[in-house]
Enzyme design. Sequence first.
Site, PDB file in Angstrom:
ATOM      1  N   GLU A  14       0.803  -1.219   0.000  1.00  0.00           N
ATOM      2  CA  GLU A  14       0.000   0.000   0.000  1.00  0.00           C
ATOM      3  C   GLU A  14       0.839   1.274   0.000  1.00  0.00           C
ATOM      4  OE1 GLU A  14      -3.959  -1.753   2.249  1.00  0.00           O
ATOM      5  OE2 GLU A  14      -2.284  -1.025   3.469  1.00  0.00           O
ATOM      6  N   ASP A 209     -12.087  -6.633  -2.705  1.00  0.00           N
ATOM      7  CA  ASP A 209     -12.968  -7.791  -2.598  1.00  0.00           C
ATOM      8  C   ASP A 209     -14.345  -7.309  -2.161  1.00  0.00           C
ATOM      9  OD1 ASP A 209     -13.224  -8.478   0.591  1.00  0.00           O
ATOM     10  OD2 ASP A 209     -11.296  -7.557   0.104  1.00  0.00           O
TER      11      ASP A 209
END
Length: 241
Positions: A14, A209
């Site tokens: 990230e 997701d």
Amino acid sequence: MQKKIGIIGAMAVEVKSLKALLNPLPGQEKVCSVQSGNLEFTEGLLDSVPVVIVQSGVGKVNAALCTQRLILQFSVTHIINTGIAGAMASGLKVLDFVASTDALYHDMDATGFGYKVTQIPQMECSDFLADRAMIEAAEKTFKDLAQAKGHKLICGRIASGDQFISSKEIKESIKKNCAPACVEMEGAAIAHAAYLNKTPFIIIRCMSDMADDSGESTYSFNEEAAANLSAALVRGMVAKI
């Protein structure tokens, strides 16, 4: 006070693309990293804006401690949390974005003492509001973000807890209690620490997701793509804050 933005990601994926873009601060020959509290804080210029980038580690405690150190030790004026999340809002798909309007804990439960689910005992605030100017910066940046073509950004609530949500039953319970746009594991703790220190913040999440039982393989496949998209949005935002 000169603007100095703290950028937090829970995982290496990230923050790595943002760290690779840094240039040295004025008067320095290279980008510098400082080890503090078992964390590595990297300072430099991101497109001419002073920033401090750090990988906090996963979970609420790691995120809160990292935020506090950024504010006290590195004197950041703003906090951006970048990363991935599981989609909750209707119509939100993988690789779509959420910019936080607010953040709360979906796993805070003191109902046995008469509090509502998500309510923090003896605190006036349990739902931490993101900075309006930072939300607007995210919206403006997204409109011109080539990498996000075909995807969308919504502004909404972030729900955080020390759980990876992979159950439809748990997902439905969180939706009932919190009505979040997405769910993850750090944002509310970062928001909580920023609120207590009166530091403006925003949480940027790209969906990796659907926060249900769609499978670990699906999450793993989307993780890096979602993290890089989130980082690209953050890069565009920093000059607009």
